[in-house]
Design a protein around this motif. Structure first.
Motif, mmCIF file in Angstrom:
data_model
loop_
_atom_site.group_PDB
_atom_site.id
_atom_site.type_symbol
_atom_site.label_atom_id
_atom_site.label_comp_id
_atom_site.label_asym_id
_atom_site.label_seq_id
_atom_site.Cartn_x
_atom_site.Cartn_y
_atom_site.Cartn_z
ATOM 1 N N ALA A 301 15.002 -1.023 -44.742
ATOM 2 C CA ALA A 301 16.102 0.035 -44.400
ATOM 3 C C ALA A 301 16.834 -0.107 -46.024
ATOM 4 C CB ALA A 301 17.139 -0.754 -43.439
ATOM 5 N N SER A 302 16.554 -1.010 -46.496
ATOM 6 C CA SER A 302 16.824 -0.582 -48.141
ATOM 7 C C SER A 302 16.205 0.140 -49.269
ATOM 8 C CB SER A 302 17.924 -2.073 -48.803
ATOM 9 O OG SER A 302 18.436 -2.435 -47.923
ATOM 10 N N ILE A 303 14.997 -0.213 -48.471
ATOM 11 C CA ILE A 303 14.021 0.276 -49.464
ATOM 12 C C ILE A 303 13.297 2.022 -48.902
ATOM 13 C CG2 ILE A 303 11.312 0.037 -49.672
ATOM 14 C CD1 ILE A 303 11.071 -2.499 -49.226
ATOM 15 N N HIS A 304 13.460 2.249 -47.860
ATOM 16 C CA HIS A 304 13.536 3.860 -46.948
ATOM 17 C C HIS A 304 14.840 4.625 -48.044
ATOM 18 C CE1 HIS A 304 10.006 3.800 -44.537
ATOM 19 N NE2 HIS A 304 10.459 3.201 -44.446
ATOM 20 N N PHE A 305 15.792 4.178 -47.556
ATOM 21 C CA PHE A 305 17.114 4.567 -48.436
ATOM 22 C C PHE A 305 17.186 4.910 -50.007
ATOM 23 C CE2 PHE A 305 21.108 4.514 -50.344
ATOM 24 C CZ PHE A 305 22.064 5.422 -49.611
ATOM 25 N N ALA A 306 16.218 3.570 -50.522
ATOM 26 C CA ALA A 306 16.398 3.845 -52.552
ATOM 27 C C ALA A 306 15.220 4.626 -52.589
ATOM 28 C CB ALA A 306 16.077 2.519 -53.069
ATOM 29 N N ALA A 307 13.892 4.839 -52.019
ATOM 30 C CA ALA A 307 13.084 5.538 -52.038
ATOM 31 C C ALA A 307 13.044 7.176 -51.683
ATOM 32 C CB ALA A 307 11.667 5.680 -50.994
ATOM 33 N N GLY A 308 13.683 7.575 -50.621
ATOM 34 C CA GLY A 308 14.431 8.526 -49.552
ATOM 35 C C GLY A 308 15.091 9.491 -51.058
ATOM 36 N N THR A 309 16.485 8.570 -50.878
ATOM 37 C CA THR A 309 17.211 9.514 -51.949
ATOM 38 C C THR A 309 17.623 9.486 -54.169
ATOM 39 O OG1 THR A 309 18.665 6.758 -52.596
ATOM 40 C CG2 THR A 309 19.521 8.322 -50.931
ATOM 41 N N GLY A 310 16.059 8.700 -54.117
ATOM 42 C CA GLY A 310 16.289 8.373 -55.569
ATOM 43 C C GLY A 310 16.907 8.593 -55.996
ATOM 44 N N ALA A 311 17.972 7.652 -55.841
ATOM 45 C CA ALA A 311 19.558 7.918 -56.580
ATOM 46 C C ALA A 311 19.935 6.482 -57.908
ATOM 47 C CB ALA A 311 20.851 8.078 -56.016
ATOM 48 N N PHE A 312 18.246 6.094 -57.489
ATOM 49 C CA PHE A 312 18.467 4.124 -58.298
ATOM 50 C C PHE A 312 17.938 4.222 -59.436
ATOM 51 C CE2 PHE A 312 19.637 3.953 -53.769
ATOM 52 C CZ PHE A 312 21.009 3.254 -53.562
ATOM 53 N N ALA A 313 18.003 3.398 -60.523
ATOM 54 C CA ALA A 313 17.885 3.413 -61.947
ATOM 55 C C ALA A 313 17.040 1.630 -61.765
ATOM 56 C CB ALA A 313 18.865 3.341 -63.201
ATOM 57 N N TYR A 314 17.635 1.050 -60.586
ATOM 58 C CA TYR A 314 17.190 0.130 -60.943
ATOM 59 C C TYR A 314 17.080 -0.477 -59.245
ATOM 60 C CZ TYR A 314 17.991 -0.306 -65.596
ATOM 61 O OH TYR A 314 18.577 -0.212 -67.389
#
Length: 344
Positions: A301-314
């Motif tokens: 779930a966190s992977i999909h959230f991170a990839a989908g939003t594209g909001a994270f530097a790390y």
């Protein structure tokens, strides 16, 4: 489509080896899986993973919330998920259950409408790179693990510190010798005083260590201490345990106490995490995304959230790699630090 039922299941995992941070040592992890079934039989899954020393939650507490959640959201439509999120905001004492329920709702929604979750969150990316974590252990074991991870392609290492400043410095300097292309996330989990944190940062800076994040150096409620470190550290300072809700994030932004926020779905759920992403973007604050003790099911779930939003530097999405799992259940593929979500 309306929610027909909500079911909880407690699941036990063992760490591949004892995992130590400044707040304690863990050999096992008990999570609670949440399954939401819709009237047409569609099922959505989420996972609640918590550490008592961080969120005050226990597996027993989480498991007992099944009836409450059932009464709260049964009969509601997943298409009107914002209304469901208004209900889950009431689960303040059990943020991991809030997260698991919200993840299960979005999973069910996406399955019903033929979407991948990362597409639901915006589809910004379908590939991310994660770091990998080395817990507090001996110097020899720290170096041994770092060499192994380096050989597997990991170039961002998260080093847990906060119990002994001198030993922490020694470990990081030794690991740094492994490769000139290494970067470090240094995570104290609240283990230092403000002055100790600044001392560590200044020593590492003099030694030209490439620290990209200095995470939660002081007690989570010590906002003045966090601000002191932020303004005296040569490295970006991130809040982790200090930020659960959007209101926590707003306060630290207004206080100018941070350079970065570590969002974890297990602290914020999807609803607050989305709000924090918007707050950070407006304020020019960087983001990283982390995890607690999720298995491959929860980390997905966190992977999909991170990839989908594209909001994270790390990205610090490696908890599943530390657990002994009988069956991999993540909706992603991983090779070393590289995580890929196949396009539909």
């Amino acid at each position: 489509m309306k929610i027909k039922s909500v079911e909880f299941k407690r699941v036990f995992y063992r760490y591949k080896e004892p995992f130590t941070i400044s707040l304690g040592t863990h050999e096992t992890q008990e999570n609670v899986e949440v399954c939401i079934t819709l009237e047409d039989g569609t099922r959505g899954y989420g996972e609640a993973s918590a550490l008592f020393v961080i969120s005050g939650e226990t597996p027993q507490m989480l498991e007992k919330m099944e009836k409450t959640v059932q009464e709260m959201i049964a009969g509601m439509s997943v298409e009107r998920y914002e209304l469901i999120f208004e209900q889950t905001q009431k689960l303040k004492a059990t943020p991991a259950i809030k997260a698991a329920v919200e993840c299960a709702v979005i999973d069910a929604f996406c399955k019903r409408h033929g979407l991948r979750q990362y597409e639901f969150f915006g589809g910004a990316k379908n590939k991310i790179e994660t770091d990998i974590t080395i817990g507090i252990t001996t110097l020899e074991r720290t170096v041994e693990k770092a060499k192994k991870y380096y050989s597997e392609g990991f170039r961002i290492l998260k080093i847990k510190v906060g119990k002994n400043l001198k030993e922490d410095v020694e470990k990081i300097l030794k690991v740094n010798e492994i490769g000139k292309d290494l970067s470090f996330i240094v995570d104290a989990n609240q283990g230092y005083s403000p002055k100790e944190a600044v001392e560590l940062a200044q020593i590492l800076y003099r030694e030209k260590i490439n620290v990209v994040v200095f995470e939660q150096p002081v007690k989570k409620d010590d906002i003045l201490g966090l601000k002191y470190v932020r303004w005296n550290s040569p490295y970006p300072v991130a809040a982790d345990e200090s930020v659960f809700t959007m209101y926590d994030a707003l306060r630290l932004i207004k206080e100018e106490a941070i350079d970065m926020i570590n969002i974890k779905l297990m602290k914020s759920g999807i609803s607050d995490a989305l709000a924090i992403v918007k707050l950070a973007k407006a304020a020019g604050i960087q983001l990283m995304i982390g995890c607690m003790g999720e298995s491959s099911l929860g980390i997905s779930a966190s992977i999909h959230f991170a990839a989908g939003t594209g909001a994270f530097a790390y990205h610090d999405l490696d908890s599943h790699l530390s657990l002994v799992e009988e069956t991999f259940r993540g909706d992603f593929k991983q090779q070393g630090p590289l995580i890929t979500l196949e396009e539909t």
